[in-house]
Design a protein around this motif. Structure first.
Motif, PDB file in Angstrom:
ATOM      1  N   VAL A  36      -5.410  12.706  -5.542  1.00  0.00           N
ATOM      2  CA  VAL A  36      -5.061  11.393  -4.989  1.00  0.00           C
ATOM      3  C   VAL A  36      -6.328  10.546  -4.842  1.00  0.00           C
ATOM      4  O   VAL A  36      -6.356   9.389  -5.248  1.00  0.00           O
ATOM      5  CB  VAL A  36      -4.327  11.527  -3.634  1.00  0.00           C
ATOM      6  N   VAL A  37      -7.377  11.131  -4.285  1.00  0.00           N
ATOM      7  CA  VAL A  37      -8.636  10.406  -4.108  1.00  0.00           C
ATOM      8  C   VAL A  37      -9.167   9.946  -5.458  1.00  0.00           C
ATOM      9  O   VAL A  37      -9.585   8.798  -5.623  1.00  0.00           O
ATOM     10  CB  VAL A  37      -9.674  11.282  -3.369  1.00  0.00           C
ATOM     11  N   SER A  38      -9.119  10.821  -6.450  1.00  0.00           N
ATOM     12  CA  SER A  38      -9.605  10.484  -7.785  1.00  0.00           C
ATOM     13  C   SER A  38      -8.811   9.330  -8.388  1.00  0.00           C
ATOM     14  O   SER A  38      -9.374   8.387  -8.943  1.00  0.00           O
ATOM     15  CB  SER A  38      -9.518  11.718  -8.682  1.00  0.00           C
ATOM     16  N   ARG A  39      -7.489   9.390  -8.271  1.00  0.00           N
ATOM     17  CA  ARG A  39      -6.642   8.341  -8.851  1.00  0.00           C
ATOM     18  C   ARG A  39      -6.768   7.015  -8.107  1.00  0.00           C
ATOM     19  O   ARG A  39      -6.637   5.952  -8.701  1.00  0.00           O
ATOM     20  CB  ARG A  39      -5.189   8.804  -8.895  1.00  0.00           C
ATOM     21  N   LEU A  40      -7.015   7.093  -6.807  1.00  0.00           N
ATOM     22  CA  LEU A  40      -7.217   5.865  -6.037  1.00  0.00           C
ATOM     23  C   LEU A  40      -8.558   5.218  -6.366  1.00  0.00           C
ATOM     24  O   LEU A  40      -8.706   4.005  -6.259  1.00  0.00           O
ATOM     25  CB  LEU A  40      -7.157   6.147  -4.532  1.00  0.00           C
ATOM     26  N   GLY A  41      -9.528   6.049  -6.720  1.00  0.00           N
ATOM     27  CA  GLY A  41     -10.849   5.520  -7.043  1.00  0.00           C
ATOM     28  C   GLY A  41     -11.653   5.116  -5.823  1.00  0.00           C
ATOM     29  O   GLY A  41     -12.570   4.306  -5.922  1.00  0.00           O
ATOM     30  N   VAL A  42     -11.295   5.663  -4.678  1.00  0.00           N
ATOM     31  CA  VAL A  42     -12.063   5.424  -3.448  1.00  0.00           C
ATOM     32  C   VAL A  42     -12.479   6.782  -2.895  1.00  0.00           C
ATOM     33  O   VAL A  42     -11.867   7.802  -3.195  1.00  0.00           O
ATOM     34  CB  VAL A  42     -11.249   4.636  -2.393  1.00  0.00           C
TER      35      VAL A  42
ATOM     36  N   PRO B 252     -14.757   8.962   2.645  1.00  0.00           N
ATOM     37  CA  PRO B 252     -15.139   8.196   3.849  1.00  0.00           C
ATOM     38  C   PRO B 252     -14.261   6.960   4.066  1.00  0.00           C
ATOM     39  O   PRO B 252     -13.857   6.686   5.199  1.00  0.00           O
ATOM     40  CB  PRO B 252     -16.599   7.802   3.575  1.00  0.00           C
ATOM     41  N   MET B 253     -13.945   6.239   3.000  1.00  0.00           N
ATOM     42  CA  MET B 253     -13.088   5.057   3.149  1.00  0.00           C
ATOM     43  C   MET B 253     -11.684   5.468   3.596  1.00  0.00           C
ATOM     44  O   MET B 253     -11.083   4.829   4.469  1.00  0.00           O
ATOM     45  CB  MET B 253     -12.995   4.272   1.845  1.00  0.00           C
ATOM     46  N   LEU B 254     -11.172   6.536   3.022  1.00  0.00           N
ATOM     47  CA  LEU B 254      -9.838   6.993   3.401  1.00  0.00           C
ATOM     48  C   LEU B 254      -9.811   7.499   4.839  1.00  0.00           C
ATOM     49  O   LEU B 254      -8.814   7.325   5.541  1.00  0.00           O
ATOM     50  CB  LEU B 254      -9.340   8.060   2.430  1.00  0.00           C
TER      51      LEU B 254
ATOM     52  N   ALA C  98       0.837  -1.206   0.000  1.00  0.00           N
ATOM     53  CA  ALA C  98       0.000   0.000   0.000  1.00  0.00           C
ATOM     54  C   ALA C  98       0.869   1.252   0.000  1.00  0.00           C
ATOM     55  O   ALA C  98       0.587   2.215  -0.726  1.00  0.00           O
ATOM     56  CB  ALA C  98      -0.937  -0.004   1.209  1.00  0.00           C
ATOM     57  N   ASN C  99       1.934   1.242   0.786  1.00  0.00           N
ATOM     58  CA  ASN C  99       2.844   2.388   0.844  1.00  0.00           C
ATOM     59  C   ASN C  99       3.432   2.683  -0.534  1.00  0.00           C
ATOM     60  O   ASN C  99       3.381   3.813  -1.016  1.00  0.00           O
ATOM     61  CB  ASN C  99       3.945   2.123   1.867  1.00  0.00           C
ATOM     62  N   ARG C 100       3.976   1.656  -1.186  1.00  0.00           N
ATOM     63  CA  ARG C 100       4.552   1.848  -2.527  1.00  0.00           C
ATOM     64  C   ARG C 100       3.505   2.326  -3.521  1.00  0.00           C
ATOM     65  O   ARG C 100       3.759   3.224  -4.328  1.00  0.00           O
ATOM     66  CB  ARG C 100       5.198   0.554  -3.023  1.00  0.00           C
ATOM     67  N   SER C 101       2.328   1.739  -3.464  1.00  0.00           N
ATOM     68  CA  SER C 101       1.270   2.080  -4.416  1.00  0.00           C
ATOM     69  C   SER C 101       0.789   3.519  -4.242  1.00  0.00           C
ATOM     70  O   SER C 101       0.652   4.262  -5.215  1.00  0.00           O
ATOM     71  CB  SER C 101       0.084   1.120  -4.263  1.00  0.00           C
ATOM     72  N   VAL C 102       0.539   3.898  -3.005  1.00  0.00           N
ATOM     73  CA  VAL C 102       0.031   5.252  -2.745  1.00  0.00           C
ATOM     74  C   VAL C 102       1.102   6.296  -3.041  1.00  0.00           C
ATOM     75  O   VAL C 102       0.819   7.323  -3.661  1.00  0.00           O
ATOM     76  CB  VAL C 102      -0.513   5.369  -1.306  1.00  0.00           C
ATOM     77  N   LEU C 103       2.342   6.031  -2.646  1.00  0.00           N
ATOM     78  CA  LEU C 103       3.406   6.988  -2.948  1.00  0.00           C
ATOM     79  C   LEU C 103       3.618   7.106  -4.450  1.00  0.00           C
ATOM     80  O   LEU C 103       3.963   8.183  -4.953  1.00  0.00           O
ATOM     81  CB  LEU C 103       4.703   6.616  -2.234  1.00  0.00           C
ATOM     82  N   GLY C 104       3.375   6.024  -5.176  1.00  0.00           N
ATOM     83  CA  GLY C 104       3.454   6.075  -6.632  1.00  0.00           C
ATOM     84  C   GLY C 104       2.402   7.004  -7.235  1.00  0.00           C
ATOM     85  O   GLY C 104       2.619   7.597  -8.292  1.00  0.00           O
TER      86      GLY C 104
END
Length: 152
Positions: A120-126, A129-131, A23-29
């Protein structure tokens, strides 16, 4: 391993450390291309977030806010100073303490950074509230890990 109906406690996909690392690598990416136009790495962005909340701040205060030691924080601050986003100087009230403040360029960068959370929220697609739930769980896990580390 034979299937005995028991959960394999050493299964990679069951490891919290593995899920956190991925998750760390993915989010930082996701953050990386958003921060590049600002000239910031993710650790530098965190320093700027701390300073946008309140400045000037001592190095010790920034370190406490980011949970970073001075040896890790010092090169980040030097680089931010070199690119013109922060100033560093001695605290007139305590010559042993270094105070960090924002330059006009560093303050102006905040306006550009305002778009980052939504991107970031848009690119994560979540959704938020979930975050927010994830943040609460991670904060609780971090507190437990910190507490456990002190009791060892």
């Amino acid at each position: 391993m034979a299937n005995t109906g028991e959960v394999d406690k050493l299964a990679l996909e069951k490891q919290v450390c593995f899920a956190l690392a991925v998750a760390n690598r993915s989010v930082l990416g996701i953050y990386r291309p958003l921060l590049e136009p600002l000239g910031l790495t993710h650790p530098q962005y965190l320093v700027m977030l701390a300073l946008w909340e309140a400045e000037p701040r001592s190095v010790k205060e920034i370190g406490a806010a980011l949970q970073l030691d001075s040896a890790t924080l010092s090169p980040l601050l030097k680089r931010l100073q070199a690119i013109g986003y922060v100033t560093r100087g001695r605290d007139p009230g305590d010559e042993r303490s270094t105070v960090v403040g924002l330059t006009d360029a560093g303050r102006g960068l905040r306006e550009q950074a305002l778009a980052i959370p939504d991107a970031v929220v848009s690119r994560l697609g979540v959704g938020y509230p979930m975050l927010e739930r994830l943040h609460a769980v991670l904060t609780e896990v971090n507190a437990a890990a910190t507490s456990a580390g002190r009791s060892v």
